[in-house]
Design a protein around this motif. Structure first.
Motif, short mmCIF file in Angstrom:
data_model
loop_
_atom_site.label_atom_id
_atom_site.label_comp_id
_atom_site.label_asym_id
_atom_site.label_seq_id
_atom_site.Cartn_x
_atom_site.Cartn_y
_atom_site.Cartn_z
N VAL A 1 36.86 32.41 42.90
CA VAL A 1 37.72 31.86 41.84
C VAL A 1 36.89 31.32 40.68
CG1 VAL A 1 39.70 31.35 43.31
CG2 VAL A 1 37.86 29.67 43.11
N VAL A 2 35.67 30.84 40.95
CA VAL A 2 34.77 30.35 39.90
C VAL A 2 33.34 30.73 40.30
CG1 VAL A 2 34.04 28.39 38.49
CG2 VAL A 2 36.26 28.32 39.64
N SER A 3 32.54 31.16 39.31
CA SER A 3 31.16 31.54 39.62
C SER A 3 30.28 31.44 38.38
CB SER A 3 31.11 32.97 40.17
OG SER A 3 29.78 33.33 40.51
N THR A 4 29.01 31.14 38.62
CA THR A 4 28.04 31.13 37.51
C THR A 4 27.48 32.52 37.25
OG1 THR A 4 26.24 30.65 39.06
CG2 THR A 4 27.33 28.76 38.01
N ASP A 5 27.54 33.40 38.25
CA ASP A 5 26.96 34.74 38.15
C ASP A 5 27.88 35.74 38.83
OD1 ASP A 5 23.87 34.14 37.31
OD2 ASP A 5 24.60 32.60 38.70
N ILE A 6 27.61 37.01 38.56
CA ILE A 6 28.37 38.08 39.21
C ILE A 6 27.82 38.26 40.62
CG2 ILE A 6 28.97 40.52 39.18
CD1 ILE A 6 28.75 40.45 36.16
N THR A 7 28.62 37.95 41.60
CA THR A 7 28.20 38.11 42.99
C THR A 7 28.28 39.57 43.40
OG1 THR A 7 30.44 37.64 43.76
CG2 THR A 7 28.93 35.78 43.59
N SER A 8 27.67 39.90 44.53
CA SER A 8 27.65 41.30 44.97
C SER A 8 29.03 41.79 45.43
CB SER A 8 26.64 41.49 46.10
OG SER A 8 26.94 40.64 47.19
N ASP A 9 29.91 40.86 45.83
CA ASP A 9 31.26 41.24 46.22
C ASP A 9 32.24 40.12 45.86
OD1 ASP A 9 30.35 39.43 48.06
OD2 ASP A 9 30.76 40.65 49.83
N TYR A 10 33.51 40.41 46.02
CA TYR A 10 34.58 39.48 45.62
C TYR A 10 35.12 38.72 46.83
CZ TYR A 10 39.31 38.08 44.12
OH TYR A 10 40.46 37.38 43.85
N TYR A 11 35.26 39.40 47.94
CA TYR A 11 35.86 38.83 49.15
C TYR A 11 34.75 38.27 50.04
CZ TYR A 11 38.54 38.69 53.53
OH TYR A 11 39.15 38.30 54.70
N ASP B 1 47.41 37.94 50.51
CA ASP B 1 47.63 39.34 50.89
C ASP B 1 46.26 40.01 51.08
OD1 ASP B 1 48.15 42.05 51.10
OD2 ASP B 1 49.87 41.95 49.74
N LEU B 2 45.87 40.25 52.35
CA LEU B 2 44.55 40.78 52.64
C LEU B 2 44.34 42.17 52.04
CD1 LEU B 2 41.83 40.44 54.03
CD2 LEU B 2 42.85 41.34 56.14
N SER B 3 45.35 43.02 52.09
CA SER B 3 45.19 44.37 51.54
C SER B 3 44.96 44.32 50.04
CB SER B 3 46.42 45.23 51.86
OG SER B 3 47.59 44.66 51.28
N GLU B 4 45.65 43.41 49.35
CA GLU B 4 45.45 43.28 47.91
C GLU B 4 44.07 42.69 47.61
OE1 GLU B 4 47.53 41.08 44.06
OE2 GLU B 4 48.66 41.33 45.93
N ASP C 1 38.43 43.53 45.92
CA ASP C 1 37.02 43.53 46.32
C ASP C 1 36.38 44.89 46.04
OD1 ASP C 1 34.74 42.21 47.83
OD2 ASP C 1 35.06 43.96 49.11
N ARG C 2 37.14 45.98 46.30
CA ARG C 2 36.63 47.32 46.02
C ARG C 2 36.40 47.50 44.52
NH1 ARG C 2 39.15 51.48 44.22
NH2 ARG C 2 41.21 50.56 44.64
N GLN C 3 37.34 47.03 43.69
CA GLN C 3 37.18 47.14 42.24
C GLN C 3 35.95 46.34 41.77
OE1 GLN C 3 40.83 46.11 40.15
NE2 GLN C 3 42.09 47.08 41.75
N TRP C 4 35.77 45.19 42.36
CA TRP C 4 34.62 44.34 42.01
C TRP C 4 33.31 45.06 42.33
CZ3 TRP C 4 34.78 38.88 40.60
CH2 TRP C 4 33.52 38.26 40.56
N ARG C 5 33.22 45.61 43.53
CA ARG C 5 31.99 46.29 43.95
C ARG C 5 31.71 47.51 43.07
NH1 ARG C 5 30.19 45.22 49.31
NH2 ARG C 5 31.51 43.70 50.42
N GLU C 6 32.76 48.24 42.71
CA GLU C 6 32.57 49.41 41.85
C GLU C 6 32.04 48.99 40.48
OE1 GLU C 6 36.36 51.29 41.76
OE2 GLU C 6 36.12 52.26 43.73
#
Length: 490
Positions: free
Chosen positions: A320-330, A261-264, A269-274
């Motif tokens: 889905v998996v990461s070693t660090d916090i990326t600048s965005d989610y999508y 679901d692209l809108s979800e 992604d917006r929550q991640w960036r915030e």
């Protein structure tokens, strides 16, 4: 009595000529000095230009002063001495100016001496001009100048015209010279011709041998550096592909039900960036950083510290998996993701050098697909940021001599080069490449020479990978970067 009066008239005429010559030279050289000092760009002149012009102007002014006081012979000697010394130093400051300087100096010195000095003195000046001309030519041939000025068609024409004028003056006055003077001039002229011919031949032979030797050295350095850099990048991709085949990672992705679901996804992604902007860690971030496969990526990052950030997305571009916090989610809107996912077919992607905001490093983005256990379908994309300092040791080794350096020219007009920082550390930096070097590289020749920043620069270039297996997509991706490894010697 008549003879004495005749000599007095000649002396008066020479004094008047000296006044006119020194005054004209003073005015002209003063104007030239002002123009040279304040209007000619630094790269278009030498240090001698800034010194020679004012000195000649001052000596001409002093000569005019002495001529007004009745001592024009001394004034002319001072002027000619300054011109001769400046001419002798000029080929030490710049290459390709010796022949012109020698002829101009001889022409001016002879012309001034013949019009302002007694016959015996003018003869000595003419002989001295010949000697200085020989010295200037020898300096030009065997002593490299501090800068290099290219020989142009205009300079050749001017030199030829001045040579003809000079020879014309000599032949015109030749019958007036005493027999001894004629013999001396003839001997010196033959000496100039023979010495110049031999010196020119020797200089060309030595220059040819040195150029061939430097050609071989620079070409070897460029090829070795290019192969080493190509192998290094290929190795980093291979490490990433081995990680992408890890069974635990595959099992984890196959067990997931990716959100389509692209809108979800955009809302997440917006929550991640915030959260990134507020320097917080929310539940979504923790689920990506702390799950059953996070340790696999962390262990890889620990074993290969040049990979400063490693993460995995699903087939819709969500982390889905990461070693660090990326600048965005999508990530599906990023070029690297689209190229690596390749509409579900998968491909190797290597970016051009970028400054990664997440890791604060100059790096390459590398991405490879993750296939299912049957190697049939793409189930995710593995991305890493590789610190470009991995190629710093290679560029450091590619330094032939004290003035040699190896750089990487990128297809977008930038270059990667090493800089010595104030603390003594060597840093790899990216900046705009000089346009003149870019243009000469377009000739696609392995070895060339050019004038850069007023200096002669020898240039050798090589492609990153010289032998590419077209069926090996990793080597093809490295080749497609379009990097030119360039070794320069100034």
């Amino acid at each position: 009595m008549t003879e004495v009066k005749h000599e007095s008239d000649i002396l008066s005429s020479q004094r008047r000529t000296a006044k006119v010559v020194t005054l004209i030279l003073f005015v002209l050289m003063s104007l030239v000095s002002i123009y040279t000092l304040f209007f000619v760009p630094t790269e278009d002149k030498t240090i001698i230009d800034n010194i020679m012009m004012p000195c000649v102007a001052l000596s001409a002014g002093y000569g005019y002063y002495l001529s007004r006081k009745g001592n024009h012979i001394r004034g002319i000697y001072v002027l000619l001495a300054v011109i001769s010394i400046a001419s002798l130093l000029y080929p030490l400051a710049a290459d390709n100016v010796g022949w012109q300087t020698a002829i101009v100096m001889a022409l001016i010195s002879t012309a001034i001496a013949n019009g302002t000095l007694p016959s015996q003195s003018s003869t000595r000046i003419s002989i001295g001009a010949f000697v200085f001309a020989i010295l200037i030519v020898l300096i030009e041939l065997f002593a490299p100048g501090a800068t290099s000025i290219p020989t142009t068609s205009a300079s050749i024409v001017v030199t030829a015209v001045l040579a003809i004028i000079y020879l014309g003056i000599i032949f015109y006055r030749f019958r007036q010279y005493a027999l001894q003077t004629k013999l001396i001039i003839t001997f010196i002229a033959l000496s100039i011709i023979s010495v110049s011919a031999v010196a020119f031949a020797i200089n060309r032979l030595i220059l040819s041998e040195l150029t061939d030797r430097v050609n071989e050295q620079l070409t070897e350095v460029a090829n070795t550096s290019a192969n080493s850099i190509g192998k290094e990048l290929t190795s980093q991709v291979n490490f990433l592909q081995i990680l992408a085949s890890d069974s635990l990672l595959r099992s984890f992705l196959e067990s997931q039900t990716p959100n389509s679901d692209l809108s979800e996804i955009e809302n997440l992604d917006r929550q991640w960036r915030e959260a990134v902007a507020a320097n917080n860690t929310n539940q979504l971030m923790r689920s990506v950083l702390q799950n059953e496969t996070s340790n696999v990526l962390l262990e890889f990052k620990s074993n290969f510290p040049s990979h400063v950030e490693v993460f995995i997305t699903d087939i819709y571009g969500s982390n889905v998996v990461s070693t660090d916090i990326t600048s965005d989610y999508y990530q599906a809107d990023e070029e690297w993701w689209q190229r690596a996912y390749n509409n579900g077919r998968g491909a190797v992607f290597i970016s051009q050098p970028i400054f990664d905001r997440s890791t604060e490093t100059l790096s390459l983005q590398m991405a490879v697909p993750i296939f299912d256990s049957e190697n049939a379908n793409v189930i995710g994309v593995l991305r890493t940021s590789v610190n470009l300092e991995i190629i710093t040791p290679i560029l450091e080794l590619g330094r032939p001599g004290e003035t040699g350096r190896t750089e990487i020219y990128l297809p977008d007009g930038r270059e990667l080069e090493l800089h010595l920082e104030e603390d003594g550390e060597i840093e790899l930096e990216v900046e705009d490449a000089p346009l003149d070097i870019i243009e000469i590289l377009k000739l696609n020749q392995p070895f060339m020479d050019t004038i850069h920043d007023g200096e002669l620069v020898l240039v050798s270039q090589a492609q990153l990978v010289t032998e590419v297996d077209l069926e090996n997509e990793t080597e093809t991706a490295v080749q497609n970067l379009g990097w030119r490894v360039v070794t320069l010697q100034s």
